[in-house]
Design a protein around this motif. Structure first.
Motif, mmCIF file in Angstrom:
data_model
loop_
_atom_site.group_PDB
_atom_site.id
_atom_site.type_symbol
_atom_site.label_atom_id
_atom_site.label_comp_id
_atom_site.label_asym_id
_atom_site.label_seq_id
_atom_site.Cartn_x
_atom_site.Cartn_y
_atom_site.Cartn_z
ATOM 1 N N ALA A 286 0.944 -1.313 -0.029
ATOM 2 C CA ALA A 286 0.020 -0.085 0.060
ATOM 3 C C ALA A 286 0.909 1.237 -0.044
ATOM 4 N N LEU A 287 0.443 2.101 -1.023
ATOM 5 C CA LEU A 287 1.323 3.477 -0.999
ATOM 6 C C LEU A 287 0.279 4.282 -0.056
ATOM 7 N N ASN A 288 0.950 4.821 1.077
ATOM 8 C CA ASN A 288 -0.061 5.244 2.154
ATOM 9 C C ASN A 288 -0.388 6.895 1.877
ATOM 10 N N HIS A 289 -1.304 7.393 2.573
ATOM 11 C CA HIS A 289 -1.564 8.714 2.574
ATOM 12 C C HIS A 289 -2.942 9.070 3.408
ATOM 13 N N CYS A 290 -3.054 10.202 4.168
ATOM 14 C CA CYS A 290 -4.125 10.561 4.877
ATOM 15 C C CYS A 290 -5.469 10.109 4.263
ATOM 16 N N THR A 291 -5.569 10.172 2.944
ATOM 17 C CA THR A 291 -6.772 9.967 2.563
ATOM 18 C C THR A 291 -6.778 9.059 1.303
ATOM 19 N N GLU A 292 -7.940 9.089 0.583
ATOM 20 C CA GLU A 292 -7.584 8.228 -0.591
ATOM 21 C C GLU A 292 -7.655 8.696 -1.938
ATOM 22 N N LYS A 293 -7.277 9.797 -1.826
ATOM 23 C CA LYS A 293 -7.395 10.770 -3.030
ATOM 24 C C LYS A 293 -6.063 11.419 -3.274
ATOM 25 N N ILE A 294 -5.826 11.442 -4.632
ATOM 26 C CA ILE A 294 -4.487 12.158 -5.198
ATOM 27 C C ILE A 294 -4.836 13.724 -5.167
ATOM 28 N N ASN A 295 -3.775 14.398 -4.225
ATOM 29 C CA ASN A 295 -3.929 15.862 -4.082
ATOM 30 C C ASN A 295 -2.737 16.657 -4.681
ATOM 31 N N GLU A 296 -2.724 17.201 -6.010
ATOM 32 C CA GLU A 296 -1.592 17.740 -6.155
ATOM 33 C C GLU A 296 -1.106 19.089 -5.660
ATOM 34 N N LYS A 297 -1.994 19.660 -5.288
ATOM 35 C CA LYS A 297 -1.850 21.043 -4.628
ATOM 36 C C LYS A 297 -0.948 20.920 -3.205
ATOM 37 N N PHE A 298 -1.962 20.125 -2.142
ATOM 38 C CA PHE A 298 -1.295 20.135 -0.972
ATOM 39 C C PHE A 298 -0.309 18.891 -0.756
ATOM 40 N N PHE A 299 -0.473 17.510 -1.397
ATOM 41 C CA PHE A 299 0.392 16.530 -1.522
ATOM 42 C C PHE A 299 0.890 16.069 -2.966
ATOM 43 N N PRO B 155 -3.416 5.967 -3.402
ATOM 44 C CA PRO B 155 -3.114 6.086 -1.939
ATOM 45 C C PRO B 155 -4.397 5.652 -1.278
ATOM 46 N N LEU B 156 -4.001 5.138 -0.122
ATOM 47 C CA LEU B 156 -4.927 4.492 0.611
ATOM 48 C C LEU B 156 -4.181 4.700 2.197
ATOM 49 N N ASP B 157 -5.335 5.056 3.038
ATOM 50 C CA ASP B 157 -5.007 5.486 4.278
ATOM 51 C C ASP B 157 -4.542 4.071 5.108
ATOM 52 N N GLU C 52 -13.079 -4.330 6.457
ATOM 53 C CA GLU C 52 -14.170 -3.652 6.800
ATOM 54 C C GLU C 52 -14.287 -2.126 6.348
ATOM 55 N N SER C 53 -13.054 -1.360 6.684
ATOM 56 C CA SER C 53 -12.805 -0.016 6.342
ATOM 57 C C SER C 53 -13.204 0.090 4.898
ATOM 58 N N LEU C 54 -12.479 -0.650 4.070
ATOM 59 C CA LEU C 54 -12.728 -0.670 2.548
ATOM 60 C C LEU C 54 -14.225 -0.577 2.059
ATOM 61 N N ARG C 55 -14.760 -1.680 2.936
ATOM 62 C CA ARG C 55 -16.428 -1.722 2.578
ATOM 63 C C ARG C 55 -17.122 -0.625 2.859
ATOM 64 N N ILE C 56 -16.905 -0.158 4.373
ATOM 65 C CA ILE C 56 -17.577 1.057 4.715
ATOM 66 C C ILE C 56 -17.424 2.368 3.828
ATOM 67 N N LYS C 57 -16.189 2.393 3.369
ATOM 68 C CA LYS C 57 -15.848 3.710 2.467
ATOM 69 C C LYS C 57 -16.363 3.348 1.181
ATOM 70 N N GLY C 58 -16.691 2.187 0.687
ATOM 71 C CA GLY C 58 -16.909 2.097 -0.698
ATOM 72 C C GLY C 58 -15.744 2.160 -1.525
ATOM 73 N N ILE C 59 -14.657 1.486 -1.408
ATOM 74 C CA ILE C 59 -13.621 1.615 -1.831
ATOM 75 C C ILE C 59 -13.136 0.431 -2.732
ATOM 76 N N ASN C 60 -12.812 0.276 -3.899
ATOM 77 C CA ASN C 60 -12.269 -1.131 -4.442
ATOM 78 C C ASN C 60 -10.725 -1.004 -4.587
ATOM 79 N N SER C 61 -10.072 -1.901 -3.943
ATOM 80 C CA SER C 61 -8.639 -2.000 -3.933
ATOM 81 C C SER C 61 -8.596 -3.454 -4.148
#
Length: 304
Positions: free
Chosen positions: A178-191, A217-219, A227-236
């Motif tokens: 896993a490539l870690n980040h605080c959220t699951e979104k790419i953020n060119e401006k801040f990160f 990115p995945l937190d 379970e966290s993936l399921r709750i957030k509706g993320i496919n990984s």
């Protein structure tokens, strides 16, 4: 090879191999280092080459019981011991380096010396930790809690490469990283570093690192919790069952490391990138942690 899921299984596997790795122990004047080496000698997976401190080590009867697997190399002080240990690597006489009672900066100065050190040109020095968390059914590997403050894109690529190599050595045929980040979104401006994540994922898909699955990115929770993936509706493709995490920077990795050790998780750690693995424990590490680190290095080390 069966996948190794805890430190006990790792030590058992090494003992069954009956193939000892030669460890240069740099200035083993401290008790915890001596006991960790003693445990590894008794477990049957190392030969110890003590560089310096011969008189102090010879007073340890438990180590000297393993005398046929113990040798000594003279050194006047800790810095001289570090230099001599690096020379032993170049001479093909040792397979692992271990820090004893020497300042980390002093040892790294010798390891990284551009003329006489043991970091080949083009290689990246980084740190990998293995941890056994009480709620996770296997070892979790992560990088980098100790060396690289803010990895560049190129350094992150090498972290993935080294991590895959270690996971393969642990019997994980297709490690999930896993490539870690605080959220699951790419953020060119801040990160902006997250912009490089898709490139690394594509490299993995194209076989650049050998068999592995990389996503992000995945937190932290979506990396290791279905379970966290399921709750957030993320496919990984990692399915919340990561074997390894590449943290974005030393601040995140070190905070994670300090937190899990405070809550009594067993860990092991080493430097990778040099010609041989380097066991670089801190003064606060227990003898069990140092033993685990020796075992981890022995899993990766190749006989010179």
């Amino acid at each position: 090879m069966e996948t190794i899921k805890n430190f006990e299984a790792m030590a058992t596997h090494l003992k069954q191999q009956e193939d000892r790795r030669r460890v240069a122990v740099v200035w083993a004047a401290d008790y915890n280092s001596q006991v960790a080496v003693q445990y590894a000698l008794e477990a049957g997976f190392i030969d110890a080459v003590f560089v310096g401190c011969q008189q102090e080590v010879e007073k340890n009867a438990d180590i000297m019981k393993c005398g046929e697997h113990v040798s000594f190399v003279d050194a006047a002080d800790a810095d001289s011991a570090a230099q001599r240990a690096v020379e032993l690597v170049h001479e093909g006489k040792v397979d692992i380096l271990m820090k004893g009672l020497i300042n980390t900066d002093n040892l790294l100065h010798v390891v990284l010396n551009k003329q006489t050190g043991i970091l080949p040109r083009g290689r990246v020095l980084t740190h990998i930790t293995a941890a056994k968390l009480s709620e996770y059914d296997k070892l979790l590997f992560f990088s980098d809690a100790a060396v690289i403050p803010y990895p560049t894109h190129e350094q992150r690529i090498e972290q993935v490469r080294y991590m895959t190599e270690l996971c393969h050595a642990m019997g994980i045929e297709k490690p999930r990283i896993a490539l870690n980040h605080c959220t699951e979104k790419i953020n060119e401006k801040f990160f902006p570093f997250t912009v490089g994540y898709p490139d690394i994922i594509k490299m993995a898909e194209e076989g650049e690192f050998g068999p592995c699955i990389v996503d992000g990115p995945l937190d932290l929770k979506t990396s290791i919790s279905p379970e966290s993936l399921r709750i957030k509706g993320i496919n990984s493709p990692l399915e919340g069952e990561s074997d390894a995490i590449i943290f974005p920077d030393i601040e995140a990795a070190n905070a994670f490391y300090k937190t899990i050790t405070f809550f009594h998780s067993d860990t092991a750690g080493m430097l990778v990138g040099p010609m041989v693995p380097v066991v670089l424990p801190s003064r606060a590490d227990s003898k069990r942690c140092k033993f685990n680190s020796l075992a981890l290095a022995a899993m990766l080390a190749k006989k010179a």
